[in-house]
Design an enzyme around this catalytic site. Structure first.
Site, PDB file in Angstrom:
ATOM      1  N   ASP A 289       0.831  -1.203   0.000  1.00  0.00           N
ATOM      2  CA  ASP A 289       0.000   0.000   0.000  1.00  0.00           C
ATOM      3  C   ASP A 289       0.869   1.257   0.000  1.00  0.00           C
ATOM      4  O   ASP A 289       1.868   1.328   0.713  1.00  0.00           O
ATOM      5  CB  ASP A 289      -0.871  -0.024   1.269  1.00  0.00           C
ATOM      6  CG  ASP A 289      -1.823   1.148   1.354  1.00  0.00           C
ATOM      7  OD1 ASP A 289      -2.636   1.298   0.435  1.00  0.00           O
ATOM      8  OD2 ASP A 289      -1.746   1.916   2.337  1.00  0.00           O
ATOM      9  N   GLU A 331       1.042  -0.634  -5.228  1.00  0.00           N
ATOM     10  CA  GLU A 331      -0.051   0.340  -5.343  1.00  0.00           C
ATOM     11  C   GLU A 331       0.564   1.725  -5.449  1.00  0.00           C
ATOM     12  O   GLU A 331       0.734   2.447  -4.458  1.00  0.00           O
ATOM     13  CB  GLU A 331      -0.995   0.273  -4.140  1.00  0.00           C
ATOM     14  CG  GLU A 331      -2.277   1.081  -4.359  1.00  0.00           C
ATOM     15  CD  GLU A 331      -2.460   2.307  -3.471  1.00  0.00           C
ATOM     16  OE1 GLU A 331      -3.349   3.109  -3.769  1.00  0.00           O
ATOM     17  OE2 GLU A 331      -1.715   2.472  -2.491  1.00  0.00           O
TER      18      GLU A 331
HETATM   19  C1  GLC Z   1      -4.127   3.395  -0.376  1.00  0.00           C
HETATM   20  C2  GLC Z   1      -5.486   2.773  -0.183  1.00  0.00           C
HETATM   21  C3  GLC Z   1      -6.436   3.814   0.302  1.00  0.00           C
HETATM   22  C4  GLC Z   1      -5.931   4.387   1.583  1.00  0.00           C
HETATM   23  C5  GLC Z   1      -4.474   4.829   1.474  1.00  0.00           C
HETATM   24  C6  GLC Z   1      -3.878   5.008   2.823  1.00  0.00           C
HETATM   25  O1  GLC Z   1      -4.132   4.365  -1.347  1.00  0.00           O
HETATM   26  O2  GLC Z   1      -5.920   2.207  -1.374  1.00  0.00           O
HETATM   27  O3  GLC Z   1      -7.725   3.303   0.452  1.00  0.00           O
HETATM   28  O4  GLC Z   1      -6.713   5.484   1.935  1.00  0.00           O
HETATM   29  O5  GLC Z   1      -3.661   3.915   0.827  1.00  0.00           O
HETATM   30  O6  GLC Z   1      -3.590   3.745   3.393  1.00  0.00           O
HETATM   31  C1  GLC Z   2      -3.189   6.682  -2.874  1.00  0.00           C
HETATM   32  C2  GLC Z   2      -2.908   7.622  -4.048  1.00  0.00           C
HETATM   33  C3  GLC Z   2      -3.909   8.693  -4.158  1.00  0.00           C
HETATM   34  C4  GLC Z   2      -5.228   8.074  -3.813  1.00  0.00           C
HETATM   35  C5  GLC Z   2      -5.242   7.836  -2.334  1.00  0.00           C
HETATM   36  C6  GLC Z   2      -6.392   7.030  -1.852  1.00  0.00           C
HETATM   37  O1  GLC Z   2      -2.047   6.211  -2.293  1.00  0.00           O
HETATM   38  O2  GLC Z   2      -1.621   8.090  -4.141  1.00  0.00           O
HETATM   39  O3  GLC Z   2      -3.933   9.224  -5.447  1.00  0.00           O
HETATM   40  O4  GLC Z   2      -6.250   8.899  -4.198  1.00  0.00           O
HETATM   41  O5  GLC Z   2      -4.060   7.231  -1.929  1.00  0.00           O
HETATM   42  O6  GLC Z   2      -7.571   7.716  -1.933  1.00  0.00           O
END
Ligand code: GLC
Ligand code: GLC
Length: 648
Positions: A289, A331
C-alpha cells in the site's frame, strides 16, 4: 556475491547455525533449502540494507536480527506453503497465465465476516476467480479507520470479522478452491492506536523514533512546501499536532494514520517480522500500500525516492529467502513513469495499471481513444517477467493520471481536461451519463478526484432512475467494454466484486458520521444477495452483466494468446476504436482486439484488419462470428471483437 556481502554472510551463518542447531537437526532438508536460498539472495538483501543503514552503529545488529527472523519464519512455515513455494519456484511465470483472474472486496461488505467469505467460495468459483484481495481485515480503531487502512495490529483480525486462525483457514480453503489470497501490507503508516504509537504517545523515545515527529513547525513547514496534499480535506499539509507529546507527527493520509520512519532500521526490522508473519498465514500476494510515500527527504516531493525502492527490494529479497511463493503488488497511483519504476522481479512483480484505468474512463467520456492509445503505446511495456493488474476501478477514487506531455501533444490542456473529466464523471457536465461523486476537492489547487461504482460511473444509475431501456443497454455495454479491455490487454484482470451485478452507488455512508466525509464509500456498496439471485436471469440487468462477464472470463481462460504482457497498440484508422494485438510466445499466433468506445456504429477498414490481424478471414471469439477482411468491419455501439485468423 561481492566480497563485503560474502564476508558478512560468513560471519552470520555459523552464529545462525548455533542458534538453530536443534531445528536444523530436526529438519535437515528444510534447513539446507533455507541456507541455499539465503546464500542466493543475501547479496541484494545486504546491499540494500547497507546503503540504507550502513552508516549506523547498530547495522550488524539489525542485519543479524533480520536474517534470524527469516530463519525462524522459514522453520515455522506450514508444509502446504513450503509445497507452494516449491511449485512457484519451479514455474516463476505462473501468474502470467491467462487462467489468472482476480477480484477484490471488503470481507464485511461482501459476506459479513471471514466465515461468510468462505461460504461464498462457490460464487467466486462460478466467476472463475483465481485470486481474491480482501481489503485490510486487521484490528483498527473504532469509527473512521480509512476502511481498514489504519492498522492497529498486523497480527490481529478485527473482532467483527473473526480471528487470525479464521484468516489462515480461509486462505487454505481458498487455495483448495484454486484461489490465492491477497492482503494489504499497509507499511507506510500505522494507526495511532498501534502499540508502537501508544508507546510513542506515552513518551517512549524508542517508539517515537518509529515515526516522524517534530517538536515545532520548523521542519514541517519546510517539508510542506514541496509535498502534495493527499487528503486536503482532512487537514492542510502533511502533519498533525499531538498535544499529549507536544509533537507534530507526519501523517500523509488521515490524521490518525502515522507515517513510519524507515530511516530507523528498527522499523524495517519490525515490519519485516510482520510481513513474514502474514506470509505464513497463507497470504500469497501482498498488496504494498502507498509505496510511493515510504521515504521522505527535505526539499523533494517525498514520493518515489530511490530509498523507497531499496526498502521494497530488501523486503523482496527477504521474501525470496523465507517465503518464496510470495508476490508483491505495487499500489503506486502516480505519474506513469513513476508507476513503472516499482515494477521488476526484484521489486514488485505485479502493479496496478492506473493509466489504463483512468484513460479507459477518459475514452468513454470523450468518445475517442487517442490519449489511451498513444499513452499505452509508449508505456504499456514492462519487464516480461512481471504483470499489470488491470482494473476498471478500485475501492478508491479515480485520479486523472496521465502524462501532461502526452495530452499536450494531442492539443489537450491537461488542467482543463482534468477539470472536464471531474465535471463529466460527477455528472455536472451537460449530457454526462455518469453519476460519480467528487472526492478531496481542493479549492486551493482546483484538484479533485472521483468516486463511485463502475455501474454508476458508466451510466446505469442515471439510465435506471431517469431514462429508459435504451440507455440501460448502453450502460451495460460500457461496463462490459471496460472489463473486456482489462481481460484481454495483457496482465491479471481485477474485478471489483459487485460490478458483475451492476451495483450502484451506495449513499448510506452520508448517514454514518465515521464515513460521511469520505465519498469513496459510495463506491463500496454491500453485496446484495437478492441481486445475486437474479444473476442467471437474462431479462435482468444482473443477469445480463453476470452472464456476459462470466463468459468473457471463461473465454480469456481458454486462450493462451491472452497470457503474458506482450501487447502492441495499433491504430486501426478510426480514433473511436481502440486496437491492440496480443502475442504470447511460444504460440506463433496473434489475436487482434478492436473496441468501439462510442454509442454509434464505427467502421474499421478491411485493409486495417489484414494489416494488423495478418489474415483474410477471422473468427471473432466474443460472438463466434466469422469476419472476412473483404469489406469494412462495422462495430456496433460499444462492441468489441477478439479476432483470430481462421484456421488458427
Ligand atoms: C491506499 C489505499 C487507500 C488508503 C491509502 C492510505 O491508497 O488504497 O484506500 O486510503 O492507501 O492507506
Ligand atoms: C493513494 C494515491 C492517491 C489516492 C489515495 C487514496 O495512495 O496516491 O492518489 O487517491 O491514496 O484515496
Amino acid at each position: 556475491m561481492d566480497r563485503e556481502a560474502a564476508r558478512s554472510l560468513d560471519r552470520i551463518l555459523p552464529r545462525l547455525g548455533a542458534d538453530f542447531t536443534a531445528e536444523a537437526a530436526a529438519d535437515p532438508a528444510g534447513w539446507a533449502a533455507f541456507t541455499a536460498r539465503l546464500r542466493a539472495n543475501f547479496a541484494p538483501l545486504f546491499g540494500h540494507l547497507l546503503t540504507l543503514y550502513g552508516g549506523r552503529y547498530d547495522f550488524f545488529y539489525h542485519l543479524e536480527r533480520i536474517v534470524a527472523l527469516a530463519a525462524r519464519s522459514w522453520l515455522d512455515r506450514p508444509p502446504a506453503l513450503r509445497a507452494l513455494d516449491a511449485a512457484r519456484e519451479a514455474d516463476p511465470a505462473w501468474f502470467q497465465s491467462q487462467r489468472q483472474m482476480g477480484a477484490v472486496c471488503y470481507a464485511d461488505r461482501f459476506a459479513g465476516d471471514l466465515a461468510g467469505v468462505r461460504a461464498r467460495i462457490p460464487y467466486l468459483r462460478e466467476l472463475g476467480l483465481t485470486y481474491l484481495h480482501l481489503m485490510p481485515p486487521f484490528l483498527a480503531p473504532a469509527g473512521d479507520n480509512d476502511g481498514g487502512y489504519a492498522v492497529s495490529s498486523y497480527r490481529q483480525i478485527a473482532p467483527a470479522l473473526g480471528t487470525m486462525a479464521d484468516l489462515a483457514d480461509l486462505a487454505t480453503a481458498l487455495r483448495d478452491a484454486g484461489i490465492g489470497l491477497t492482503l494489504d501490507f499497509v507499511f507506510n503508516h500505522t494507526a495511532d492506536e498501534h502499540e508502537w504509537a501508544r508507546r510513542a504517545l506515552a513518551g517512549d523515545p524508542e517508539y517515537q523514533d518509529y515515526y516522524l515527529m517534530f517538536p515545532d513547525r520548523t521542519l514541517p513547514d519546510r517539508y510542506d512546501r514541496t509535498t502534495r496534499e493527499i487528503f486536503p480535506s482532512a487537514r492542510p499539509g502533511s502533519f498533525t499536532y499531538r498535544p499529549e507529546i507536544d509533537r507534530w507527527v507526519w501523517t500523509t493520509f488521515n490524521s490518525f494514520q502515522w507515517d513510519l520512519n524507515y530511516a530507523n532500521p528498527a522499523v524495517f526490522t519490525s515490519m519485516a517480522g510482520e510481513l513474514l508473519f502474514l506470509a505464513n498465514q497463507g497470504v500469497e500476494t501482498l498488496r504494498l500500500d502507498a509505496v510511493v510515500f515510504i521515504w521522505k527527504r527535505l526539499g523533494t516531493s517525498s514520493e518515489n525516492l530511490p530509498e523507497a525502492h531499496r526498502i521494497i527490494r530488501a523486503f523482496n529479497a527477504l521474501a525470496r529467502i523465507a517465503a518464496p511463493a510470495l508476490l508483491f503488488k505495487s499500489e503506486a497511483i502516480v505519474h506513469p513513469d513513476d508507476v513503472a519504476e516499482f515494477i521488476s522481479p526484484e521489486e514488485c512483480q505485479l502493479s496496478y495499471n492506473p493509466l489504463l484505468m483512468a484513460l479507459g474512463w477518459n475514452a468513454l467520456a470523450t468518445r475517442e481513444v487517442r490519449l489511451l492509445r498513444d499513452s499505452l503505446r509508449d508505456r504499456f511495456a514492462i519487464d516480461p517477467r512481471c504483470a499489470w493488474v488491470n482494473y476498471v476501478r478500485s475501492h478508491d477514487d479515480i485520479g486523472w493520471t496521465f502524462d501532461d506531455g502526452d495530452a499536450a501533444r494531442l492539443g489537450l490542456d491537461p488542467f482543463v481536461h482534468r477539470r472536464f473529466l471531474n465535471d463529466f464523471y460527477t455528472g455536472r457536465f451537460p449530457g454526462s451519463f455518469a453519476r460519480g461523486l467528487p472526492f478531496q476537492e481542493n479549492p486551493r489547487t482546483g484538484d479533485a478526484r472521483v468516486a463511485g461504482t463502475t455501474a454508476s460511473l458508466a451510466g446505469l444509475e442515471k439510465a435506471l432512475r431517469e431514462e429508459g431501456p435504451a440507455e440501460v443497454e448502453l450502460a451495460i455495454r460500457r461496463v462490459l467494454l471496460l472489463y473486456s479491455v482489462a481481460l484481454s490487454i495483457g496482465g491479471l484482470p481485477l474485478l471489483y466484486l459487485g460490478d458483475e451485478l451492476g451495483l450502484l452507488n451506495d449513499y448510506a455512508y452520508r448517514d454514518d458520521p465515521a464515513r460521511a466525509a469520505d465519498s469513496r464509500w459510495a463506491g463500496r456498496p454491500p453485496f446484495d444477495p437478492a441481486r445475486a439471485a437474479r444473476r442467471h436471469d437474462p431479462t435482468t440487468v444482473e443477469g445480463r452483466l453476470f452472464t456476459a462477464l462470466r463468459r468473457l472470463i471463461a473465454l480469456r481462460q481458454t486462450h493462451p494468446l491472452l497470457a503474458g504482457v506482450a501487447t502492441d497498440l495499433v491504430d486501426p484508422g478510426n480514433d473511436h476504436v481502440l486496437g491492440y494485438v496480443r502475442r504470447h510466445a511460444p504460440d506463433p499466433g496473434r489475436l487482434l482486439v478492436l473496441a468501439n468506445f462510442t454509442e454509434r456504429d464505427q467502421p474499421v477498414a478491411a485493409n486495417q484488419l489484414r494489416l494488423h490481424g495478418l489474415g483474410y478471414a477471422f473468427t471473432d471469439l466474443v460472438s463466434g462470428d466469422p469476419v472476412a477482411a473483404e469489406a469494412d468491419l462495422v462495430l456496433a455501439p460499444y462492441q468489441f471483437v477478439w479476432l483470430v485468423p481462421q484456421g488458427a
